[in-house]
Scaffold this active site. Structure first.
Site, PDB file in Angstrom:
ATOM      1  N   ASP A  44      32.711 109.856  70.903  1.00 38.49           N
ATOM      2  CA  ASP A  44      33.879 109.613  71.744  1.00 38.49           C
ATOM      3  C   ASP A  44      34.132 110.885  72.555  1.00 38.49           C
ATOM      4  O   ASP A  44      33.453 111.127  73.543  1.00 38.49           O
ATOM      5  CB  ASP A  44      35.026 109.246  70.783  1.00 38.49           C
ATOM      6  CG  ASP A  44      36.291 108.791  71.471  1.00 38.49           C
ATOM      7  OD1 ASP A  44      36.194 108.114  72.502  1.00 38.49           O
ATOM      8  OD2 ASP A  44      37.387 109.096  70.972  1.00 38.49           O
ATOM      9  N   ARG A  52      35.802  97.214  59.121  1.00 37.45           N
ATOM     10  CA  ARG A  52      34.508  97.905  59.046  1.00 37.45           C
ATOM     11  C   ARG A  52      33.378  96.926  58.728  1.00 37.45           C
ATOM     12  O   ARG A  52      32.226  97.134  59.087  1.00 37.45           O
ATOM     13  CB  ARG A  52      34.534  98.957  57.931  1.00 37.45           C
ATOM     14  CG  ARG A  52      35.407 100.166  58.229  1.00 37.45           C
ATOM     15  CD  ARG A  52      35.102 101.264  57.211  1.00 37.45           C
ATOM     16  NE  ARG A  52      36.140 102.271  57.142  1.00 37.45           N
ATOM     17  CZ  ARG A  52      36.223 103.329  57.955  1.00 37.45           C
ATOM     18  NH1 ARG A  52      35.318 103.525  58.887  1.00 37.45           N
ATOM     19  NH2 ARG A  52      37.191 104.211  57.825  1.00 37.45           N
TER      20      ARG A  52
HETATM   21  P1  IMP Z   1      35.152 112.424  68.590  1.00 37.82           P
HETATM   22  O1  IMP Z   1      33.836 112.141  69.282  1.00 37.82           O
HETATM   23  O2  IMP Z   1      35.213 113.758  67.951  1.00 37.82           O
HETATM   24  O3  IMP Z   1      36.310 112.187  69.522  1.00 37.82           O
HETATM   25  O4  IMP Z   1      35.432 111.414  67.397  1.00 37.82           O
HETATM   26  C1  IMP Z   1      34.584 110.409  67.072  1.00 37.82           C
HETATM   27  C2  IMP Z   1      35.174 109.663  65.902  1.00 37.82           C
HETATM   28  O5  IMP Z   1      36.397 108.996  66.283  1.00 37.82           O
HETATM   29  C3  IMP Z   1      34.222 108.557  65.488  1.00 37.82           C
HETATM   30  O6  IMP Z   1      33.307 108.994  64.526  1.00 37.82           O
HETATM   31  C4  IMP Z   1      35.188 107.496  64.971  1.00 37.82           C
HETATM   32  O7  IMP Z   1      35.464 107.736  63.617  1.00 37.82           O
HETATM   33  C5  IMP Z   1      36.439 107.684  65.787  1.00 37.82           C
HETATM   34  N1  IMP Z   1      36.469 106.731  66.930  1.00 37.82           N
HETATM   35  C6  IMP Z   1      36.308 107.018  68.231  1.00 37.82           C
HETATM   36  N2  IMP Z   1      36.383 105.920  69.003  1.00 37.82           N
HETATM   37  C7  IMP Z   1      36.600 104.889  68.149  1.00 37.82           C
HETATM   38  C8  IMP Z   1      36.761 103.461  68.353  1.00 37.82           C
HETATM   39  O8  IMP Z   1      36.714 102.891  69.455  1.00 37.82           O
HETATM   40  N3  IMP Z   1      36.948 102.728  67.215  1.00 37.82           N
HETATM   41  C9  IMP Z   1      37.004 103.278  65.969  1.00 37.82           C
HETATM   42  N4  IMP Z   1      36.847 104.605  65.739  1.00 37.82           N
HETATM   43  C10 IMP Z   1      36.653 105.396  66.827  1.00 37.82           C
END
Ligand code: IMP
Ligand code: MG
Length: 174
Positions: A101, A163
């Site tokens: 993300d 999940r």
């Molecule tokens: P980031 O890349 O550090 O922002 O965080 C990634 C984490 O956020 C992922 O491993 C997921 O656990 C959570 N996450 C991000 N987008 C989503 C989504 O659309 N649905 C569910 N969890 C998400």
């Protein structure tokens, strides 16, 4: 609040893509071994299916991290809740994630794992939301690039639910 789930990627599409990635990894690592590192809990469904599709020798390990900061926005400072059981020294590590993300969690985690002396570290993610990237991370294997929508299923949760869905769906609030 009630929510509905709209199918974004069907079970068939997800399964076919995982098979493809497994074949790609098997080709890329021909004659070698791979060590899959699963980031719990989200990455677990994807990792198990992916491991079944890899034909070179595979070993598995699991870690669980949480990011400091607010619940909805990852801060990029990662706390290890459960560390790996095995050392990474000399291994061909592939980190298996559900989704990239902002990239904050992964960029931090990858640097930390690289410090443990693996032969190499690659990143494999089922989903990628490139529009949301704040920190650059190199993704070596991507299942699907998706738009900026909140998705669940195949390991991804909304408030710990969904999940277990065998497909990827978008959460729609009524
Ligand atoms: P980031 O890349 O550090 O922002 O965080 C990634 C984490 O956020 C992922 O491993 C997921 O656990 C959570 N996450 C991000 N987008 C989503 C989504 O659309 N649905 C569910 N969890 C998400
Ligand atoms: Mg995750």
């Amino acid at each position: 609040m009630a929510e509905k789930i709209r199918v974004l990627l069907s079970e068939e599409e997800v399964d076919a893509k995982i098979k493809q990635i497994g074949e790609q990894i098997s080709r890329d690592y021909a004659g070698k071994e791979v060590h899959l590192v699963c980031v719990l809990k989200g990455g677990s469904f994807f990792m198990c299916e992916l491991a079944k599709r890899i034909t070179v020798p595979v070993s598995l390990d699991f870690m669980s991290v949480s990011s400091y900061g607010s619940e909805t926005k990852s801060s990029g400072v990662v706390k290890i809740v459960k560390d790996l059981d095995e050392p990474l020294k000399g291994k061909n590590v592939i980190v298996v994630e559900d989704i990239v993300d902002s990239g904050r969690t992964l960029s931090y985690l990858l640097e930390m794992l690289k410090d443990r002396g693996p032969a190499e570290v690659r990143l494999c993610t089922l989903l990628d939301k490139p529009e949301r990237r704040v920190v650059e991370v190199q993704v070596d294997y991507t299942g699907f690039q998706i738009p900026d929508e909140f998705v669940v299923g195949y390991g991804l949760d909304y408030d710990q639910k969904y999940r277990n869905l065998p497909y990827i769906g978008v959460v729609e609030f009524e």
